[in-house]
Scaffold this motif. Structure first.
Motif, PDB file in Angstrom:
ATOM      1  N   GLN A   1      18.612  52.336 -61.713  1.00 40.86           N
ATOM      2  CA  GLN A   1      18.707  53.283 -60.596  1.00 40.86           C
ATOM      3  C   GLN A   1      17.383  53.512 -59.880  1.00 40.86           C
ATOM      4  O   GLN A   1      17.354  54.199 -58.869  1.00 40.86           O
ATOM      5  N   GLY A   2      16.290  52.916 -60.399  1.00 41.05           N
ATOM      6  CA  GLY A   2      15.026  53.083 -59.670  1.00 41.05           C
ATOM      7  C   GLY A   2      13.831  52.625 -60.481  1.00 41.05           C
ATOM      8  O   GLY A   2      13.732  52.932 -61.673  1.00 41.05           O
ATOM      9  N   GLY A   3      12.956  51.904 -59.811  1.00 43.04           N
ATOM     10  CA  GLY A   3      11.755  51.408 -60.462  1.00 43.04           C
ATOM     11  C   GLY A   3      10.522  52.161 -59.991  1.00 43.04           C
ATOM     12  O   GLY A   3       9.775  52.728 -60.787  1.00 43.04           O
ATOM     13  N   SER A   4      10.346  52.206 -58.669  1.00 45.52           N
ATOM     14  CA  SER A   4       9.184  52.917 -58.138  1.00 45.52           C
ATOM     15  C   SER A   4       9.256  54.391 -58.519  1.00 45.52           C
ATOM     16  O   SER A   4       8.260  55.006 -58.891  1.00 45.52           O
ATOM     17  N   ASP A   5      10.458  54.934 -58.437  1.00 43.56           N
ATOM     18  CA  ASP A   5      10.658  56.353 -58.718  1.00 43.56           C
ATOM     19  C   ASP A   5      11.009  56.519 -60.196  1.00 43.56           C
ATOM     20  O   ASP A   5      12.163  56.755 -60.560  1.00 43.56           O
TER      21      ASP A   5
ATOM     22  N   TRP B   1      15.856  47.649 -66.763  1.00 45.86           N
ATOM     23  CA  TRP B   1      16.471  46.647 -65.872  1.00 45.86           C
ATOM     24  C   TRP B   1      15.553  45.437 -65.713  1.00 45.86           C
ATOM     25  O   TRP B   1      15.992  44.331 -65.459  1.00 45.86           O
ATOM     26  N   PHE B   2      14.268  45.679 -65.808  1.00 47.12           N
ATOM     27  CA  PHE B   2      13.283  44.588 -65.855  1.00 47.12           C
ATOM     28  C   PHE B   2      12.438  44.828 -67.094  1.00 47.12           C
ATOM     29  O   PHE B   2      11.826  45.895 -67.236  1.00 47.12           O
ATOM     30  N   PHE B   3      12.373  43.840 -67.964  1.00 43.20           N
ATOM     31  CA  PHE B   3      11.667  44.001 -69.237  1.00 43.20           C
ATOM     32  C   PHE B   3      11.107  42.623 -69.571  1.00 43.20           C
ATOM     33  O   PHE B   3      11.780  41.796 -70.192  1.00 43.20           O
TER      34      PHE B   3
ATOM     35  N   ASP C   1      17.368  35.438 -63.583  1.00 45.45           N
ATOM     36  CA  ASP C   1      17.251  34.128 -62.933  1.00 45.45           C
ATOM     37  C   ASP C   1      16.365  34.354 -61.705  1.00 45.45           C
ATOM     38  O   ASP C   1      16.833  34.818 -60.668  1.00 45.45           O
ATOM     39  N   LYS C   2      15.059  34.036 -61.841  1.00 38.85           N
ATOM     40  CA  LYS C   2      14.082  34.489 -60.840  1.00 38.85           C
ATOM     41  C   LYS C   2      13.755  33.415 -59.807  1.00 38.85           C
ATOM     42  O   LYS C   2      13.855  32.229 -60.091  1.00 38.85           O
ATOM     43  N   LEU C   3      13.285  33.890 -58.657  1.00 39.36           N
ATOM     44  CA  LEU C   3      12.820  32.991 -57.588  1.00 39.36           C
ATOM     45  C   LEU C   3      11.710  32.074 -58.110  1.00 39.36           C
ATOM     46  O   LEU C   3      11.704  30.872 -57.864  1.00 39.36           O
TER      47      LEU C   3
ATOM     48  N   ALA D   1       2.799  41.165 -55.428  1.00 39.36           N
ATOM     49  CA  ALA D   1       2.931  42.321 -54.532  1.00 39.36           C
ATOM     50  C   ALA D   1       4.060  43.247 -54.977  1.00 39.36           C
ATOM     51  O   ALA D   1       4.024  44.444 -54.710  1.00 39.36           O
ATOM     52  N   ILE D   2       5.070  42.699 -55.671  1.00 38.81           N
ATOM     53  CA  ILE D   2       6.252  43.513 -55.999  1.00 38.81           C
ATOM     54  C   ILE D   2       6.058  44.307 -57.283  1.00 38.81           C
ATOM     55  O   ILE D   2       6.245  45.525 -57.311  1.00 38.81           O
ATOM     56  N   TRP D   3       5.685  43.600 -58.357  1.00 39.99           N
ATOM     57  CA  TRP D   3       5.673  44.353 -59.633  1.00 39.99           C
ATOM     58  C   TRP D   3       4.450  45.254 -59.728  1.00 39.99           C
ATOM     59  O   TRP D   3       3.480  45.092 -59.013  1.00 39.99           O
ATOM     60  N   GLU D   4       4.582  46.224 -60.580  1.00 45.02           N
ATOM     61  CA  GLU D   4       3.531  47.241 -60.764  1.00 45.02           C
ATOM     62  C   GLU D   4       3.285  48.049 -59.491  1.00 45.02           C
ATOM     63  O   GLU D   4       2.184  48.551 -59.290  1.00 45.02           O
ATOM     64  N   GLY D   5       4.317  48.160 -58.664  1.00 47.33           N
ATOM     65  CA  GLY D   5       4.202  48.981 -57.461  1.00 47.33           C
ATOM     66  C   GLY D   5       4.176  48.115 -56.211  1.00 47.33           C
ATOM     67  O   GLY D   5       3.202  47.412 -55.967  1.00 47.33           O
ATOM     68  N   SER D   6       5.276  48.175 -55.444  1.00 42.90           N
ATOM     69  CA  SER D   6       5.377  47.352 -54.233  1.00 42.90           C
ATOM     70  C   SER D   6       4.487  47.924 -53.132  1.00 42.90           C
ATOM     71  O   SER D   6       3.920  49.006 -53.289  1.00 42.90           O
ATOM     72  N   GLY D   7       4.421  47.194 -52.005  1.00 40.89           N
ATOM     73  CA  GLY D   7       3.459  47.506 -50.944  1.00 40.89           C
ATOM     74  C   GLY D   7       3.464  48.964 -50.497  1.00 40.89           C
ATOM     75  O   GLY D   7       2.412  49.619 -50.461  1.00 40.89           O
ATOM     76  N   ASN D   8       4.638  49.487 -50.170  1.00 40.46           N
ATOM     77  CA  ASN D   8       4.670  50.874 -49.675  1.00 40.46           C
ATOM     78  C   ASN D   8       4.183  51.844 -50.745  1.00 40.46           C
ATOM     79  O   ASN D   8       3.515  52.849 -50.441  1.00 40.46           O
ATOM     80  N   ILE D   9       4.536  51.531 -51.986  1.00 39.44           N
ATOM     81  CA  ILE D   9       4.132  52.425 -53.090  1.00 39.44           C
ATOM     82  C   ILE D   9       2.613  52.434 -53.211  1.00 39.44           C
ATOM     83  O   ILE D   9       2.002  53.479 -53.482  1.00 39.44           O
ATOM     84  N   MET D  10       1.986  51.286 -52.985  1.00 36.52           N
ATOM     85  CA  MET D  10       0.514  51.227 -53.029  1.00 36.52           C
ATOM     86  C   MET D  10      -0.083  52.078 -51.907  1.00 36.52           C
ATOM     87  O   MET D  10      -1.043  52.818 -52.108  1.00 36.52           O
TER      88      MET D  10
END
Ligand SMILES: Cc1cc2nc3c(=O)[nH]c(=O)nc-3n(C[C@H](O)[C@H](O)[C@H](O)COP(=O)(O)OP(=O)(O)OC[C@H]3O[C@@H](n4cnc5c(N)ncnc54)[C@H](O)[C@@H]3O)c2cc1C
Length: 551
Positions: free
Chosen positions: A195-199, A221-223, A265-267, A428-437
């Motif tokens: 239900q949420g990663g950044s939050d 959800w991501f581990f 199954d990642k990019l 850029a995505i994990w550990e806080g995406s751009g807007n979060i930074m």
């Protein structure tokens, strides 16, 4: 000798394979950054040179290829139907892990008490981290998390005492058994839920007291790196969101109740296993006070964010050197590509951007080398998220441009640049995406106004001779003070990162490089794509600073 009856043509004008490389000696820009911001004595010089030579070998590159072409497999059950929850990796992955741990990239900054191991340890480690990231990115994940975990364990001395000795071991031990039976351990992190990663305050995973320990019920959800020996996990306890250390085995030696549902199954990032997990009453111990989970885990997150920047620098270098190598050999329209004015402009512009990112990343690593200096702490607080936004976000466009320098060959999987392209967006995505930074920088500016003003004043002094710096500072102040400041946070943060990059270049690179970067980026006159021309003499300086090997 007669020609083969099947030969239809002679192969020529194809770029030779890079073969063995020397990631330290062929990268004068990296050497300059380490010299400017670290403690480059003879011993370190020798050690970095040996590391660069080893990690540049074709053998290491082959491990990287194999680890990605043979991604990890989840074994949910054993052949008899018992839960196994194990992940199998290709031997090439283990080889990469073994070499990286032997070099101490997971631990070299930590002394036996969890304090800085020696002056300049972060910059020295950043050099090794960057060079190894040039070769393979997926296996970085457990290394980076293991290194960063100490930042959270510092909040719980009893856990630190128990786990740090095994974290500091350089002998890779992938055995699936309790930590006290192993030569070394690796650690992961579980924050993100469906239900949420950044939050993370929206986390629903809960923790129930069980004597001195806790039982964790819920999911992540991501581990990533689920074969790690323990994880720093966030869960809701009585007093709110709390950080826990969850080992893979319980104290009685039984496997802990972490149920791996499936692997993502990642990019890209294929060599690394990223799982979805459920905790069915998993044993865990509190790390830091109840209700202070975010404060505790931030000690880990700040370090992983630094490594996102350093890892991104590895990708930039790996892509750029391929573009330069190709352009030095490939002829088109009667000239080497590198001598075609427009290609020179594109590659010089790429090299310039990489110089700035490199200087910024290593200047940032230096701040972590001075944890007790208030000015450096302010630098780390604000420039870590700013650099993560700026440097990590530049990677996809940068790799794409390098790939295009190689024409059709760049788009072919056999060239490792295709793998870099798939890898490019991740930091850029994990550990806080751009807007979060950007919002994190804004929060820092709002809450610690004096420290932020002090940092800007120091950057102003360091860049006073550079064109555009004064105007950039006025713009940054205005955007952060704007009534609609959240909407302005990206622009303001990017401008802050560019200002810090210009200051770092002024301290570490030839003056002409700092000057042209400032002219382009601080004055805002750069085009949206790469290819703004640079004077020929500067291009001649930039190319070998990025990749000095010409044959
Ligand atoms: C390969 C991979 C491995 C990972 N491994 C791990 C792991 O091991 N452990 C772990 O805990 N996590 C892991 N993650 C999760 C990762 O950290 C999160 O995906 C990331 O933090 C973003 O969270 P989210 O996916 O929930 O997106 P959201 O939080 O839903 O964000 C979606 C978008 O909205 C933006 N956004 C959010 N809030 C705001 C706001 N207030 N204003 C403006 N924009 C906003 C974000 O910047 C983002 O662009 C992994 C992710 C990947 C891709």
């Amino acid at each position: 000798m007669t020609a083969s009856p099947f030969a239809t043509h002679e192969v020529f004008n194809q770029t030779p394979s890079l073969g063995d490389m020397d990631l330290w000696n062929d990268d004068p820009a990296l050497q300059g950054a380490v010299r400017a911001f670290g403690r480059l004595d003879n011993e370190l010089l020798k050690s970095l040179a040996a590391f660069g030579e080893r990690w540049g070998t074709a053998e290491m590159a082959e491990f990287g290829r194999l680890a990605n072409e043979n991604p990890p497999k989840l074994r949910t059950y054993d052949p008899h139907g018992y839960r196994a929850d194990r992940v199998e990796f290709h031997p090439a992955y283990h080889a990469l892990m073994r070499e990286r741990m032997a070099a101490g990239i997971h631990c070299s900054t930590w002394g036996p008490d969890g304090k800085l191991s020696k002056p300049g340890a972060f910059v020295a480690r950043a050099a090794r981290q960057m060079m190894s990231a040039e070769v393979e990115q997926g296996h970085q994940c457990p290394i980076v998390m293991t290194h960063a975990a100490t930042g959270a364990l510092l909040s719980e001395p009893s856990l630190l005492k128990e786990w740090l000795p095994k974290i500091r071991s350089r002998e890779y031990d992938p055995a699936f058994q309790p930590a006290d039976m192993k030569a070394s351990v690796t650690l992961g992190m579980g924050m993100t839920e469906k239900q949420g990663g950044s939050d993370v305050r929206a986390n629903t995973t809960r923790a129930e007291r069980d004597g001195d320990a806790y039982r964790i019920i819920g999911h992540k959800w991501f581990f990533s790196a689920p074969m790690s020996d323990a994880f720093l996990v966030l869960a809701q306890a009585n007093d709110g969101l709390t950080c826990f250390l969850m080992p893979r085995f319980q104290p009685d030696g039984r496997v802990n109740a972490l149920r791996l549902r499936r692997l993502k199954d990642k990019l890209g990032n294929r060599s690394n296993a990223s799982s979805e997990v459920e905790f069915q009453g998993a044993y865990a111990r509190r790390c830091g006070p109840e209700g202070e989970g975010i404060k505790t885990i931030i000690g880990m997150v700040a370090l992983t964010r630094l490594d996102c920047v350093i890892g991104a620098l590895g990708i930039l270098r790996a892509a750029l050197l391929q573009a330069i190598h190709h352009a030095r050999f490939r002829m088109a329209f009667q000239k080497k590509l590198i001598d075609q004015p427009l290609m020179r402009a594109v590659i010089a512009d790429l090299a310039l951007e990489r110089e700035a990112a490199l200087a910024l990343g290593f200047r940032l690593a230096r701040a972590f080398d001075h944890p007790n200096d208030a000015d450096e702490a302010a630098y780390a607080r604000l420039i870590t998220p700013a650099a993560k936004l700026y440097v990590c976000k530049m990677v996809p466009g940068f790799v794409y441009e390098c790939l295009e320098c190689m024409g059709g060959n760049g788009y072919i999987e056999e060239n490792s640049i295709a793998r870099l392209y798939r890898e490019a967006p991740l930091n850029a995505i994990w550990e806080g995406s751009g807007n979060i930074m950007a919002l994190d920088v804004l929060r820092g500016v709002m809450r610690e106004g004096d420290a932020a003003e002090g940092l800007l004043a120091r950057l102003a002094k360091e860049t006073e001779a550079l064109p555009g710096a004064h105007a950039a500072i006025v713009r940054i102040q205005k955007e952060f003070a704007s009534a609609n400041r959240e909407a302005h946070a990206r622009r303001a943060t990017e401008a802050l990162a560019q200002l810090a990059a210009a200051a770092a270049l002024a301290a570490s690179a030839p003056p002409a490089i700092a000057e042209i970067y400032a002219t382009r980026r601080l004055s805002g006159i750069a085009g949206r794509n790469y290819g703004d021309p640079v004077p020929d003499a500067l291009a001649e300086e930039l190319f070998p600073r990025s990749f000095s090997r010409t044959a």
